[in-house]
Scaffold this motif. Sequence first.
Motif, PDB file in Angstrom:
ATOM      1  N   ALA A  12      -5.637   7.670  -4.416  1.00 43.15           N
ATOM      2  CA  ALA A  12      -5.401   8.790  -5.337  1.00 43.15           C
ATOM      3  C   ALA A  12      -4.078   8.654  -6.057  1.00 43.15           C
ATOM      4  CB  ALA A  12      -5.435  10.105  -4.555  1.00 43.15           C
ATOM      5  N   LEU A  13      -3.044   8.238  -5.326  1.00 34.99           N
ATOM      6  CA  LEU A  13      -1.714   8.161  -5.915  1.00 34.99           C
ATOM      7  C   LEU A  13      -1.575   7.016  -6.901  1.00 34.99           C
ATOM      8  CD1 LEU A  13       0.443   8.858  -2.722  1.00 34.99           C
ATOM      9  CD2 LEU A  13      -0.056  10.436  -4.598  1.00 34.99           C
ATOM     10  N   THR A  14      -2.266   5.918  -6.642  1.00 35.45           N
ATOM     11  CA  THR A  14      -2.131   4.748  -7.518  1.00 35.45           C
ATOM     12  C   THR A  14      -3.101   4.797  -8.700  1.00 35.45           C
ATOM     13  OG1 THR A  14      -3.636   3.528  -6.066  1.00 35.45           O
ATOM     14  CG2 THR A  14      -1.270   3.242  -5.694  1.00 35.45           C
ATOM     15  N   SER A  15      -4.101   5.666  -8.638  1.00 37.40           N
ATOM     16  CA  SER A  15      -5.080   5.733  -9.729  1.00 37.40           C
ATOM     17  C   SER A  15      -4.814   6.877 -10.693  1.00 37.40           C
ATOM     18  CB  SER A  15      -6.495   5.895  -9.153  1.00 37.40           C
ATOM     19  OG  SER A  15      -6.608   7.105  -8.433  1.00 37.40           O
ATOM     20  N   THR A  16      -3.865   7.737 -10.347  1.00 40.84           N
ATOM     21  CA  THR A  16      -3.542   8.857 -11.232  1.00 40.84           C
ATOM     22  C   THR A  16      -2.042   8.893 -11.457  1.00 40.84           C
ATOM     23  OG1 THR A  16      -3.126  10.487  -9.499  1.00 40.84           O
ATOM     24  CG2 THR A  16      -5.417  10.144 -10.125  1.00 40.84           C
ATOM     25  N   ALA A  17      -1.642   9.818 -12.311  1.00 37.33           N
ATOM     26  CA  ALA A  17      -0.213   9.977 -12.591  1.00 37.33           C
ATOM     27  C   ALA A  17       0.403  11.031 -11.685  1.00 37.33           C
ATOM     28  CB  ALA A  17      -0.009  10.361 -14.060  1.00 37.33           C
ATOM     29  N   ALA A  18      -0.319  11.425 -10.625  1.00 37.63           N
ATOM     30  CA  ALA A  18       0.159  12.478  -9.732  1.00 37.63           C
ATOM     31  C   ALA A  18       1.478  12.093  -9.091  1.00 37.63           C
ATOM     32  CB  ALA A  18      -0.887  12.742  -8.646  1.00 37.63           C
ATOM     33  N   ALA A  19       2.374  13.076  -8.985  1.00 35.81           N
ATOM     34  CA  ALA A  19       3.664  12.829  -8.363  1.00 35.81           C
ATOM     35  C   ALA A  19       3.485  12.686  -6.861  1.00 35.81           C
ATOM     36  CB  ALA A  19       4.619  13.974  -8.671  1.00 35.81           C
ATOM     37  N   VAL A  20       4.240  11.788  -6.266  1.00 37.56           N
ATOM     38  CA  VAL A  20       4.181  11.561  -4.834  1.00 37.56           C
ATOM     39  C   VAL A  20       5.339  12.293  -4.189  1.00 37.56           C
ATOM     40  CG1 VAL A  20       4.113   9.820  -3.033  1.00 37.56           C
ATOM     41  CG2 VAL A  20       3.263   9.270  -5.319  1.00 37.56           C
ATOM     42  N   ASP A  21       5.077  13.041  -3.127  1.00 40.36           N
ATOM     43  CA  ASP A  21       6.175  13.702  -2.446  1.00 40.36           C
ATOM     44  C   ASP A  21       6.272  13.215  -1.006  1.00 40.36           C
ATOM     45  OD1 ASP A  21       4.199  15.051  -1.005  1.00 40.36           O
ATOM     46  OD2 ASP A  21       4.378  16.881  -2.179  1.00 40.36           O
ATOM     47  N   ARG A  22       7.264  13.721  -0.305  1.00 40.44           N
ATOM     48  CA  ARG A  22       7.516  13.293   1.064  1.00 40.44           C
ATOM     49  C   ARG A  22       6.305  13.529   1.969  1.00 40.44           C
ATOM     50  NH1 ARG A  22      12.566  12.995   3.958  1.00 40.44           N
ATOM     51  NH2 ARG A  22      12.252  13.155   6.226  1.00 40.44           N
ATOM     52  N   ALA A  23       5.655  14.670   1.796  1.00 37.68           N
ATOM     53  CA  ALA A  23       4.494  15.003   2.621  1.00 37.68           C
ATOM     54  C   ALA A  23       3.371  13.980   2.440  1.00 37.68           C
ATOM     55  CB  ALA A  23       3.994  16.404   2.292  1.00 37.68           C
ATOM     56  N   ASP A  24       3.163  13.522   1.195  1.00 36.28           N
ATOM     57  CA  ASP A  24       2.132  12.522   0.928  1.00 36.28           C
ATOM     58  C   ASP A  24       2.425  11.227   1.688  1.00 36.28           C
ATOM     59  OD1 ASP A  24       0.757  14.162  -0.909  1.00 36.28           O
ATOM     60  OD2 ASP A  24       2.062  13.505  -2.546  1.00 36.28           O
ATOM     61  N   VAL A  25       3.686  10.806   1.633  1.00 31.89           N
ATOM     62  CA  VAL A  25       4.083   9.552   2.285  1.00 31.89           C
ATOM     63  C   VAL A  25       3.920   9.653   3.791  1.00 31.89           C
ATOM     64  CG1 VAL A  25       6.002   7.989   2.717  1.00 31.89           C
ATOM     65  CG2 VAL A  25       5.650   8.920   0.426  1.00 31.89           C
ATOM     66  N   LEU A  26       4.321  10.779   4.352  1.00 23.35           N
ATOM     67  CA  LEU A  26       4.202  10.973   5.801  1.00 23.35           C
ATOM     68  C   LEU A  26       2.737  11.014   6.232  1.00 23.35           C
ATOM     69  CD1 LEU A  26       6.989  13.642   6.389  1.00 23.35           C
ATOM     70  CD2 LEU A  26       6.992  11.280   7.209  1.00 23.35           C
ATOM     71  N   ALA A  27       1.905  11.717   5.463  1.00 22.71           N
ATOM     72  CA  ALA A  27       0.493  11.829   5.803  1.00 22.71           C
ATOM     73  C   ALA A  27      -0.214  10.482   5.757  1.00 22.71           C
ATOM     74  CB  ALA A  27      -0.193  12.818   4.864  1.00 22.71           C
ATOM     75  N   ALA A  28       0.165   9.653   4.779  1.00 19.15           N
ATOM     76  CA  ALA A  28      -0.491   8.356   4.607  1.00 19.15           C
ATOM     77  C   ALA A  28       0.118   7.265   5.474  1.00 19.15           C
ATOM     78  CB  ALA A  28      -0.424   7.944   3.135  1.00 19.15           C
ATOM     79  N   GLY A  29       1.278   7.532   6.043  1.00 20.27           N
ATOM     80  CA  GLY A  29       1.958   6.496   6.814  1.00 20.27           C
ATOM     81  C   GLY A  29       2.497   5.396   5.926  1.00 20.27           C
ATOM     82  N   GLY A  30       2.866   5.763   4.697  1.00 22.76           N
ATOM     83  CA  GLY A  30       3.383   4.799   3.735  1.00 22.76           C
ATOM     84  C   GLY A  30       2.811   5.079   2.356  1.00 22.76           C
ATOM     85  N   CYS A  31       2.894   4.077   1.484  1.00 18.06           N
ATOM     86  CA  CYS A  31       2.320   4.252   0.140  1.00 18.06           C
ATOM     87  C   CYS A  31       2.279   2.893  -0.547  1.00 18.06           C
ATOM     88  CB  CYS A  31       3.141   5.254  -0.672  1.00 18.06           C
ATOM     89  SG  CYS A  31       2.254   5.942  -2.092  1.00 18.06           S
ATOM     90  N   GLU A  32       1.231   2.137  -0.304  1.00 20.36           N
ATOM     91  CA  GLU A  32       1.107   0.783  -0.831  1.00 20.36           C
ATOM     92  C   GLU A  32       1.015   0.780  -2.353  1.00 20.36           C
ATOM     93  OE1 GLU A  32      -1.723  -3.168  -0.165  1.00 20.36           O
ATOM     94  OE2 GLU A  32      -2.276  -1.229   0.705  1.00 20.36           O
TER      95      GLU A  32
END
Length: 268
Positions: A12-32
Motif C-alpha cells: 500500500a505504501l509503495t503503490s500510493t502517495a500515502a504518507a508513512v508514519d511511525r505506526a505504519d512502520v511498527l505494524a509492518a516491522g519495517g518498510c521495504e
Amino acid sequence: MKTAVFALITAALTSTAAAVDRADVLAAGGCENCDLNLMTLREVNIKNANFSGVIFREADLKEAKLPGANFKGADLRRTEFEKSVLTKAIFDGAQMRGIDLEKCNLEEASFLDGVDLRSADMAGANLSKAQFTGADMRDAHLRRSDITDANFSNTKLVKSDFERANGPRANFSGSDLSGSDLSRIKVAGGSFRGANLRHTDLSHGDFRNTDLTDANLSYAIMRQTNFSGANLEDVSGLSQSRLDVACGDENTRLPDGYTIKICSSSKY
C-alpha cells in the motif's frame, strides 16, 4: 501473520502517495523500498526489521533498537543513528555517506558489496566482528571505536581516523590507510598484509604480533610504536631513522640491516 501484515502495508505504501508514519512502520516491522526521507523514528524498537531499499536520507533514528535489521541497498546518507543498537544488521550495498553511527552497537554488522561510508561518523561505536571488506570509508571517523576481530580487508580508508581505537586481531590486509590517523590504536595480533600505510600516523600504537608483510610504510610516523613480535621483514618504505623512535623485542622480524630498540617492560 506479521509477514502478511508487512506485505500488505508495504504494498500500500509503495503503490500510493500515502504518507508513512511511525505506526505504519511498527505494524509492518519495517518498510521495504519506502521513501522515509527526513522521518523521525527515535527510539523505535523492531527486531529483524526489513528496510531494504528504503530511502532514509537525513532521517532521525537516534537510540533506535534494530538488531538484525536489513538495510540492503538503502539510502542512508546523513541519517542519524547515534547510540542505536544495530547488532548483526545488514548494510550491504547501502549509500551511507555522512551517516552518524556514533556510539552505536554494530557488533557483527555487515557492510559489504561496495557500501559507501565516506565521512561516516563511527566514533566510539562497537564494531567488533563487523565486516567491511571492499567498503569505501575514506575520511571516516572511528576514534575510540571497538574494532576487535573486525574485517577491513581491501577497504578504502584514506585519511580515516582510528585514534585510540581498540582492535585486537583486526584485519586490514590489502587496505589503503594512506594519510590516516592510527595513533594510540591497539591492534595486537592484527593483519596489515599488503596494506598502504604511507604517511600514516602509527605513533604510540600497539602493533604487537601484527603481520605487516608487504605493507608500505613510507613516511609513516612510528614514534613509540610497539612492534614487539611483529613481522616487518618484507615491508617497503621503511627507514632506520623512523624505526629508531619505535620499539620491539627479540621476536620482531625486520629486513636485513635494520635494528630496533627493546620496548620497556611497562609498554602496554
